[in-house]
Design an enzyme around this catalytic site. Structure first.
Site, PDB file in Angstrom:
ATOM      1  N   GLU A 154       0.826  -1.222   0.000  1.00  0.00           N
ATOM      2  CA  GLU A 154       0.000   0.000   0.000  1.00  0.00           C
ATOM      3  C   GLU A 154       0.855   1.265   0.000  1.00  0.00           C
ATOM      4  OE1 GLU A 154      -2.777  -0.720  -0.908  1.00  0.00           O
ATOM      5  OE2 GLU A 154      -2.698  -2.797  -0.258  1.00  0.00           O
ATOM      6  N   HIS A 157       2.113   2.141  -3.350  1.00  0.00           N
ATOM      7  CA  HIS A 157       1.135   2.838  -4.201  1.00  0.00           C
ATOM      8  C   HIS A 157       1.197   4.351  -4.019  1.00  0.00           C
ATOM      9  CE1 HIS A 157      -1.311  -0.071  -6.332  1.00  0.00           C
ATOM     10  NE2 HIS A 157      -1.534  -0.782  -5.245  1.00  0.00           N
TER      11      HIS A 157
HETATM   12  C1  NB4 Z   1      -3.200  -5.919  -1.904  1.00  0.00           C
HETATM   13  C2  NB4 Z   1      -2.379  -7.123  -1.479  1.00  0.00           C
HETATM   14  C3  NB4 Z   1      -1.616  -7.796  -2.579  1.00  0.00           C
HETATM   15  C4  NB4 Z   1      -0.429  -8.456  -1.926  1.00  0.00           C
HETATM   16  C5  NB4 Z   1      -2.784 -11.340  -0.194  1.00  0.00           C
HETATM   17  C6  NB4 Z   1      -4.198 -11.218  -0.644  1.00  0.00           C
HETATM   18  C7  NB4 Z   1      -5.763 -10.256  -2.050  1.00  0.00           C
HETATM   19  C8  NB4 Z   1      -5.180  -7.312  -2.559  1.00  0.00           C
HETATM   20  C9  NB4 Z   1      -4.256  -6.185  -2.958  1.00  0.00           C
HETATM   21  C10 NB4 Z   1      -0.209  -7.753  -0.625  1.00  0.00           C
HETATM   22  C11 NB4 Z   1      -1.305  -6.752  -0.487  1.00  0.00           C
HETATM   23  C12 NB4 Z   1      -5.148  -4.969  -3.150  1.00  0.00           C
HETATM   24  C13 NB4 Z   1      -4.188  -2.773  -2.827  1.00  0.00           C
HETATM   25  C14 NB4 Z   1      -6.776 -11.004  -1.433  1.00  0.00           C
HETATM   26  C15 NB4 Z   1      -6.427 -11.848  -0.404  1.00  0.00           C
HETATM   27  C16 NB4 Z   1      -7.013 -13.305   1.497  1.00  0.00           C
HETATM   28  C17 NB4 Z   1      -8.016 -13.014   2.566  1.00  0.00           C
HETATM   29  C18 NB4 Z   1     -10.334 -12.936   3.188  1.00  0.00           C
HETATM   30  C19 NB4 Z   1     -11.740 -13.161   2.765  1.00  0.00           C
HETATM   31  C20 NB4 Z   1     -11.119 -12.793   0.523  1.00  0.00           C
HETATM   32  C21 NB4 Z   1      -9.692 -12.520   0.927  1.00  0.00           C
HETATM   33  C22 NB4 Z   1      -8.708 -12.871  -0.149  1.00  0.00           C
HETATM   34  F1  NB4 Z   1      -8.016 -10.847  -1.825  1.00  0.00           F
HETATM   35  N1  NB4 Z   1      -4.489 -10.369  -1.638  1.00  0.00           N
HETATM   36  N2  NB4 Z   1      -6.078  -9.389  -3.083  1.00  0.00           N
HETATM   37  N3  NB4 Z   1      -5.284  -8.376  -3.404  1.00  0.00           N
HETATM   38  N4  NB4 Z   1      -4.439  -3.837  -3.662  1.00  0.00           N
HETATM   39  N5  NB4 Z   1      -5.134 -11.942  -0.014  1.00  0.00           N
HETATM   40  N6  NB4 Z   1      -7.349 -12.614   0.287  1.00  0.00           N
HETATM   41  N7  NB4 Z   1      -9.383 -13.289   2.133  1.00  0.00           N
HETATM   42  O1  NB4 Z   1      -5.805  -7.231  -1.523  1.00  0.00           O
HETATM   43  O2  NB4 Z   1      -4.189  -3.722  -4.953  1.00  0.00           O
HETATM   44  O3  NB4 Z   1      -3.246  -1.903  -3.302  1.00  0.00           O
HETATM   45  O4  NB4 Z   1     -12.008 -12.411   1.580  1.00  0.00           O
HETATM   46 NI    NI Z   2      -2.352  -2.709  -5.157  1.00  0.00          NI
END
Ligand code: NB4
Ligand code: NI
Length: 183
Positions: A154, A157
């Site tokens: 984050e 970004h």
């Molecule tokens: C940010 C992350 C990318 C790598 C690791 C992960 C998901 C993101 C991006 C590090 C930070 C968003 C912001 C997920 C996810 C695990 C937990 C809980 C229940 C579904 C969810 C899925 F969706 N990355 N996506 N990417 N970004 N884990 N999970 N789960 O969040 O671009 O800059 O709901």
């Molecule tokens: Ni991102």
């Protein structure tokens, strides 16, 4: 919040601006809405209903606003090993990071990047960050492993960096010496 800026939009490559206190109504709502997006996106039903991609973090430039603000919501883990981290961070900075490198085993995905880009994203295993909350209170916290990786994604970004900038183009799965992997 549904309209996430896509790679190619110049806002994703800009250095974001410092946020001044007291927050304007808009800035406060921006922070609250970013957190709301994460909460809704992590609820399987609502995620499907609103056609969202699940997220554990979101930075203001991803909703088209070039300001130093980001939200992080790590879901509680089954094993409860690591404490969950939930924060709307204003003007966050990394004040120190571990020499110990770490990467997510599955690589990273970004809501602003439509395609999957395979490869390890080398990060620090632990970081100490400073940020302000929506009321301007200062926080200094030390994070490790999964939450530390999210926060680095984050904060990147906010400085115009995307995760794939860190992937070794020659050898996307190259590992640093003693790099640890986080599932
Ligand atoms: C940010 C992350 C990318 C790598 C690791 C992960 C998901 C993101 C991006 C590090 C930070 C968003 C912001 C997920 C996810 C695990 C937990 C809980 C229940 C579904 C969810 C899925 F969706 N990355 N996506 N990417 N970004 N884990 N999970 N789960 O969040 O671009 O800059 O709901
Ligand atoms: Ni991102």
């Amino acid at each position: 919040m549904k309209d996430i800026t896509r790679d190619g939009n110049p806002v994703l490559r800009k250095q974001a601006e410092t946020v001044k206190f007291p927050l304007s109504k808009e800035d406060r709502e921006l922070g609250q809405n970013m957190m709301k997006y994460l909460e809704v996106s992590q609820d399987p039903e609502q995620c499907k209903k609103y056609h969202l991609r699940a997220g554990v973090g979101l930075a203001a430039p991803q909703v088209g606003v070039s300001k130093l603000m980001a939200a992080v919501l790590t879901p509680p883990e089954e094993d409860g090993k690591e404490s969950p981290f939930k924060a709307i961070m204003v003007n966050p900075v990394i004040v120190s990071n571990s020499v110990q490198p770490a990467a997510l085993t599955v690589g990273e995905g970004c809501l602003s990047v439509d395609k999957d880009i395979p490869g390890y994203v080398p990060r620090s295993d632990r970081v100490t960050i400073k940020y302000q909350d929506l009321d301007g209170n200062e926080h200094k916290v030390r994070l490790k492993h999964y939450p530390a990786i999210i926060v680095q994604h984050e904060i990147d970004h906010l400085h115009g960096t995307l995760f794939y900038d860190h992937i070794d183009t020659e050898n996307p799965f190259s590992q640093a010496e003693n790099e640890i992997f986080i599932d």
